[in-house]
Design an enzyme around this catalytic site. Sequence first.
Site, short mmCIF file in Angstrom:
data_model
loop_
_atom_site.label_atom_id
_atom_site.label_comp_id
_atom_site.label_asym_id
_atom_site.label_seq_id
_atom_site.Cartn_x
_atom_site.Cartn_y
_atom_site.Cartn_z
N GLN A 69 53.35 98.62 22.07
CA GLN A 69 54.78 99.20 22.06
C GLN A 69 54.61 100.72 22.44
OE1 GLN A 69 57.05 100.26 18.10
NE2 GLN A 69 57.84 98.15 18.71
N CYS A 99 62.88 102.84 15.98
CA CYS A 99 62.10 103.55 15.03
C CYS A 99 63.28 104.56 14.42
CB CYS A 99 61.17 104.46 15.65
SG CYS A 99 60.26 105.68 14.46
N LYS A 139 62.50 96.04 20.69
CA LYS A 139 62.61 96.08 19.43
C LYS A 139 63.69 96.79 19.00
CE LYS A 139 59.98 95.74 15.07
NZ LYS A 139 60.91 96.76 14.40
N HIS A 168 66.39 93.81 14.23
CA HIS A 168 66.44 94.33 12.80
C HIS A 168 67.73 94.68 12.57
CE1 HIS A 168 64.14 96.56 9.34
NE2 HIS A 168 65.41 96.34 9.03
N ARG A 225 56.14 94.50 6.49
CA ARG A 225 55.71 94.76 4.99
C ARG A 225 55.20 93.36 4.31
NH1 ARG A 225 60.66 98.08 3.18
NH2 ARG A 225 61.63 96.45 4.32
#
Length: 317
Positions: A69, A99, A139, A168, A225
């Site tokens: 990435q 991010c 992403k 996300h 996670r």
Amino acid sequence: MSQNAIKIYQAPLQGATDFDFRKALAESFGGIDKYFIPYLSYGKGREIKKSQLREVFPENNESLPVVPQVLFSDHAELFDLVSILIDYGYEEINLNLGCPYPMATNKGRGAAWLEKPEALSEILQQLYAKAFPAKFSVKMRAGMKDDQDAKAIFSVLNQFSLEEIIFHPRTASQMYDGKANPQLFAEAISEVKHPMVYNGDISSAADFQEIQSLLPEQDSWMIGRGLVTNPALAAQLKGEVFEPKALRKQMREFHDQLLEGYSARLQGDGHIVMKMSQFWAYFSQSFENPHKAMKLVTKSSSLLKYNAAVTEIFKNY
């Protein structure tokens, strides 16, 4: 949909899902279709940290389906980073537009692009004009502060040939607070021309089943996670059943392989224990008493004491 038909990707978590983690996860449990390497980026003086470069070295990712990435603020950074990865032999590269950390967004990187659809369109046009011999995926989050920012970004991304979009459904300002919004993902499916991958809040089989019930046709998922907390999770979601004693034994073997990897490249007990403590911040959640487990680890002042603490945790917790 058969659980065996689903695809599961391991999310890139800076400082957590490094190459030692990837190797241990693949060999101990598997179940991962793609491993995403934490981002490559420029630091001060346009230098790349050695720790980041080490992550993309081919010899550290042998036999693994890995995707690197990149985190970038302009076309010069993007082109340089892409060129480096292509020189290492990578055929797919993921563009980080998600991010949320200020250290990235304040420099125009990561989720900061979600407020600049015109600038994003321009830089992608320049990227594709270069005709790099690689496929690209994205992403991203739903926006910086407004979860409707993604709509303008999707319109831009629809103009380019992308391998897939990992979405996300949270804003950058949320960081990891509250809950991701699967409804935003459901709405995006009808707006996006590319394959979509769901990312966010899958920490257990129960979480997965809840989100899957809202997105019954979705077949591609990314977990971050949750896999550090429970390295068996991907295999479990694909239908593998572990007896409790066998699972505990495999978890210990996974831990020991990870510790062996860190011990081989880190110098001094302090560095090794610190690195393992970062891992236990997630991993402890797999035990019946995570607070006590974590306390035993953090109290370890040497590798000898750390190993004794781990033995006690696996035996009693």
